[in-house]
Design a protein around this motif. Sequence first.
Motif, short mmCIF file in Angstrom:
data_model
loop_
_atom_site.label_atom_id
_atom_site.label_comp_id
_atom_site.label_asym_id
_atom_site.label_seq_id
_atom_site.Cartn_x
_atom_site.Cartn_y
_atom_site.Cartn_z
N PHE A 92 4.50 11.74 5.89
CA PHE A 92 4.25 10.55 6.70
C PHE A 92 3.03 10.75 7.59
CE2 PHE A 92 4.95 8.21 10.71
CZ PHE A 92 4.89 6.92 10.20
N GLN A 93 2.88 11.94 8.20
CA GLN A 93 1.71 12.21 9.04
C GLN A 93 0.43 12.21 8.22
OE1 GLN A 93 2.76 15.86 10.99
NE2 GLN A 93 3.97 14.84 12.59
N ALA A 94 0.47 12.79 7.01
CA ALA A 94 -0.71 12.80 6.15
C ALA A 94 -1.10 11.38 5.76
CB ALA A 94 -0.44 13.65 4.91
N LYS A 95 -0.12 10.55 5.42
CA LYS A 95 -0.41 9.15 5.07
C LYS A 95 -0.98 8.39 6.26
CE LYS A 95 0.54 7.83 0.91
NZ LYS A 95 -0.55 7.33 0.08
N LEU A 96 -0.47 8.66 7.45
CA LEU A 96 -0.95 8.00 8.66
C LEU A 96 -2.40 8.35 8.93
CD1 LEU A 96 0.09 6.17 10.95
CD2 LEU A 96 0.56 8.24 12.25
N ILE A 97 -2.74 9.62 8.80
CA ILE A 97 -4.12 10.05 9.02
C ILE A 97 -5.03 9.45 7.96
CG2 ILE A 97 -5.63 12.08 8.94
CD1 ILE A 97 -3.31 13.64 10.27
N GLU A 98 -4.57 9.43 6.70
CA GLU A 98 -5.37 8.85 5.62
C GLU A 98 -5.63 7.36 5.87
OE1 GLU A 98 -4.83 7.86 0.88
OE2 GLU A 98 -3.67 9.50 1.77
N LYS A 101 -8.18 6.90 8.64
CA LYS A 101 -9.57 7.13 8.20
C LYS A 101 -10.09 5.95 7.39
CE LYS A 101 -9.36 12.16 8.13
NZ LYS A 101 -9.34 13.36 7.29
N LEU A 102 -9.22 5.28 6.65
CA LEU A 102 -9.64 4.13 5.84
C LEU A 102 -9.83 2.88 6.69
CD1 LEU A 102 -7.36 4.52 2.70
CD2 LEU A 102 -9.79 4.98 2.86
N CYS A 103 -9.30 2.89 7.89
CA CYS A 103 -9.34 1.72 8.74
C CYS A 103 -10.73 1.59 9.36
CB CYS A 103 -8.29 1.84 9.84
SG CYS A 103 -8.26 0.43 10.94
N CYS A 104 -11.26 0.38 9.38
CA CYS A 104 -12.53 0.14 10.05
C CYS A 104 -12.48 -1.24 10.70
CB CYS A 104 -13.70 0.26 9.07
SG CYS A 104 -13.61 -0.90 7.71
#
Length: 125
Positions: A92-98, A101-104
Motif C-alpha cells: 500500500f505504501q509503495a502504491k501510494l508513493i507511485e 509521483k504520477l500526480c501533477c
Amino acid sequence: LVLSNATALNSLLSKLLQNYLDQTNSSAPSQVKSASSNLEIVYVLLMIGLFGFFTVGVMLTNIRARRLEDSRDPYNTYIATDIWHKKDREYFQAKLIENYKLCCVFENQLAVEQPSTQIPEAKSS
C-alpha cells in the motif's frame, strides 16, 4: 412360551392400530374429536422433535469444528504470524508513493487571482 421382541412389538402395534381404527369407525363425535386432537399433539411433538434433532446436530457440528481449531493447527499458526498484514502495508505504501509521483497539478495562469489587475465592470444602461 416367551415371545421375541419383534413379535411383542408387532402385537403392540397391531393392538394400537386396531384401537385407532375402532375409535375412528365409531359414531360418537366426542371420540372422533379426541382422536383428532391426539393426532394434532403427536404431529406438533414430531415437528418439535425434528427441529430439536437438527438444532442439536448443527450445535454439535459447530462445537466439533471449533475443537479441531487448536493453536497447533498449521492454518491457524499461519494466520497468527500475520506476515501478510506487513506485506500488504508495504504494498500500500509503495502504491501510494507511485501514485504521488504520477500526480501533477496544472495551473491556469489566466484563472489565477491577480490582485494588481482590475476587472472591468460592465456599465448598466
